[in-house]
Design a protein around this motif. Structure first.
Motif, mmCIF file in Angstrom:
data_model
loop_
_atom_site.group_PDB
_atom_site.id
_atom_site.type_symbol
_atom_site.label_atom_id
_atom_site.label_comp_id
_atom_site.label_asym_id
_atom_site.label_seq_id
_atom_site.Cartn_x
_atom_site.Cartn_y
_atom_site.Cartn_z
ATOM 1 N N VAL A 49 0.828 -1.202 0.000
ATOM 2 C CA VAL A 49 0.000 0.000 0.000
ATOM 3 C C VAL A 49 0.866 1.257 0.000
ATOM 4 N N LYS A 50 2.000 1.217 0.681
ATOM 5 C CA LYS A 50 2.894 2.374 0.700
ATOM 6 C C LYS A 50 3.468 2.634 -0.692
ATOM 7 N N LEU A 51 3.825 1.557 -1.406
ATOM 8 C CA LEU A 51 4.366 1.702 -2.763
ATOM 9 C C LEU A 51 3.282 2.082 -3.775
ATOM 10 N N ASN A 52 2.078 1.566 -3.564
ATOM 11 C CA ASN A 52 0.956 1.812 -4.488
ATOM 12 C C ASN A 52 -0.290 2.132 -3.678
ATOM 13 N N PRO A 53 -0.486 3.396 -3.288
ATOM 14 C CA PRO A 53 -1.645 3.742 -2.450
ATOM 15 C C PRO A 53 -2.997 3.365 -3.068
ATOM 16 N N MET A 156 -0.816 2.792 10.136
ATOM 17 C CA MET A 156 0.578 2.901 9.682
ATOM 18 C C MET A 156 0.736 3.949 8.580
ATOM 19 N N LEU A 157 -0.259 4.102 7.734
ATOM 20 C CA LEU A 157 -0.149 5.052 6.622
ATOM 21 C C LEU A 157 -0.337 6.501 7.068
ATOM 22 N N TRP A 158 -1.352 6.737 7.888
ATOM 23 C CA TRP A 158 -1.723 8.120 8.152
ATOM 24 C C TRP A 158 -1.395 8.624 9.544
ATOM 25 N N VAL A 159 -1.109 7.749 10.465
ATOM 26 C CA VAL A 159 -0.816 8.191 11.816
ATOM 27 C C VAL A 159 0.682 8.141 12.099
ATOM 28 N N VAL A 160 1.333 7.087 11.667
ATOM 29 C CA VAL A 160 2.765 6.914 11.943
ATOM 30 C C VAL A 160 3.572 7.814 11.030
#
Length: 160
Positions: A49-53, A156-160
């Protein structure tokens, strides 16, 4: 011969590299992590998901499917273990533990907790051991595991 083995292992690992096979790797890692093997699948989901949102929902759905199918395998392992035990001891196994009685009382709904670290995977095996109904267990497992993947990935995507 040693160079051939090194090249083979490198090719195998390259095939499983996340940028190349992404979703299939997520499915496989999620499946294996739902068995009693100690493996976490959240980093694989997060990496894709980080590589391809734009792959958020496909990755979460495939991870949920793989993890639920792995939970089904674990459920069947518990069912088979009880059947094998009863063959050896020649009578039906009794439920003596307080935790087992608690699980029987809640039934398939207890599989909502199959997402928990450490106890979640054994919970699926115990559900099979207790012969809780398979399909309701799978539905509750999928709901719990799906909620975990959504919340962990969003965190992990939006809080960290």
């Amino acid at each position: 011969m040693e160079a051939w083995m090194v090249a083979g292992v490198a090719a195998f690992l390259n095939w499983f590299a996340l940028p190349q096979v992404g979703l299939s790797a997520v499915f496989l890692v999620a499946f294996v992590s739902a068995t009693l093997l100690p493996l976490g699948s959240e980093p694989a989901v997060f990496a894709v998901v980080k590589l391809n949102p734009e792959m958020f929902w496909p990755a979460v759905l495939l991870a949920t499917l793989g993890n639920t199918l792995g939970g089904a395998v674990t459920w069947w392992m518990g069912w088979g273990a009880r059947k094998g035990t009863e063959k050896v001891i020649h009578h039906e196994a009794r439920v003596n533990s307080r935790a087992l009685r608690w699980l029987q009382r809640f039934g398939a709904k207890a599989c909502l907790l199959s997402w928990l670290p450490i106890v979640g995977d054994p919970l699926c095996a115990v559900a099979g051991w207790l012969r809780l109904p398979f399909w309701p267990c799978m539905v509750y497992m999928a709901i719990g595991k799906g909620a975990r993947y959504i919340s962990m990935t969003v965190f992990m995507l939006w809080v960290v």
